[in-house]
Design an enzyme around this catalytic site. Structure first.
Site, PDB file in Angstrom:
ATOM      1  N   VAL A 116       0.851  -1.190   0.000  1.00 38.67           N
ATOM      2  CA  VAL A 116       0.000   0.000   0.000  1.00 38.67           C
ATOM      3  C   VAL A 116       0.890   1.245   0.000  1.00 38.67           C
ATOM      4  CG1 VAL A 116      -1.964   1.151   1.086  1.00 38.67           C
ATOM      5  CG2 VAL A 116      -1.766  -1.327   1.249  1.00 38.67           C
ATOM      6  N   CYS A 117       1.289   1.709   1.152  1.00 43.41           N
ATOM      7  CA  CYS A 117       1.998   2.989   1.262  1.00 43.41           C
ATOM      8  C   CYS A 117       3.418   2.946   0.699  1.00 43.41           C
ATOM      9  CB  CYS A 117       1.992   3.466   2.707  1.00 43.41           C
ATOM     10  SG  CYS A 117       0.305   3.711   3.329  1.00 43.41           S
ATOM     11  N   VAL A 118       4.142   1.860   0.911  1.00 44.54           N
ATOM     12  CA  VAL A 118       5.495   1.757   0.368  1.00 44.54           C
ATOM     13  C   VAL A 118       5.428   1.685  -1.153  1.00 44.54           C
ATOM     14  CG1 VAL A 118       7.592   0.339   0.257  1.00 44.54           C
ATOM     15  CG2 VAL A 118       6.470   0.752   2.464  1.00 44.54           C
TER      16      VAL A 118
END
Length: 174
Positions: A116-118
């Protein structure tokens, strides 16, 4: 032109290590991130913490204990902390502006959540023209209904090679 480099520590917050549902290999993750932070500081690179904020009642609700950056890798004086509310560390934040102001052209990425964020931040960094470096053993996630956390991490280390140099915590900073 000299390359200026910064380390992005993405969403390594206390709630991610909740004993009832801890992130995959959390202790090893923290050790590897500590190692990368120490190397970044030694090399004179900026260390920037990305802190995810969510709404009331969430484990990542702003101002709650779970929202805090994990104390094992906490910022020190001079580090930048940028709050975000989406998986993309650049979206509706001043991260890109701060990087430009400091003439940063290269990023090293560690943190959570791999898929997701990475992933989103890595792809966006590439799209914005940064040389991105993903630290293969310094990002993590949880099992999904179809894949183990280890499979998700391995998959992203392979796919994100299209957007970043993928190196381990021992060799990412020389």
């Amino acid at each position: 032109m000299t390359t200026h480099c910064a380390l992005l520590v993405i969403d390594v917050q206390v709630a991610m290590f909740d004993e009832s549902d801890p992130v995959y290999q959390g202790e090893q993750l923290l050790q590897n991130i500590q190692k990368v932070i120490a190397k970044a500081r030694e090399a004179g690179h900026s260390v920037i913490y990305i802190q995810h904020s969510e709404g009331s009642g969430s484990p990542l609700e702003r101002g709650t204990p779970g929202w805090e950056i994990h104390p094992c890798i906490a910022p020190i004086s001079g580090d930048l902390v940028i709050e975000k509310e989406t998986p993309d560390s650049f979206h509706e934040t001043d991260l890109h502006l701060k990087l430009q102001d400091n003439e940063v052209t290269e990023l090293i990425l560690v943190g959570m959540q791999t898929e997701v964020c990475v992933d989103t931040t890595c792809r966006r960094a590439f799209s914005l023209g940064y040389k991105a470096n993903l630290v293969r053993d310094a990002h993590s996630t949880w099992n999904s209904s179809h894949l183990t956390a280890d499979q998700i991490i391995d998959h992203h280390n392979t796919v994100l090679r299209l957007f970043a140099n993928v190196a381990d915590s021992e060799s990412v900073i020389n």
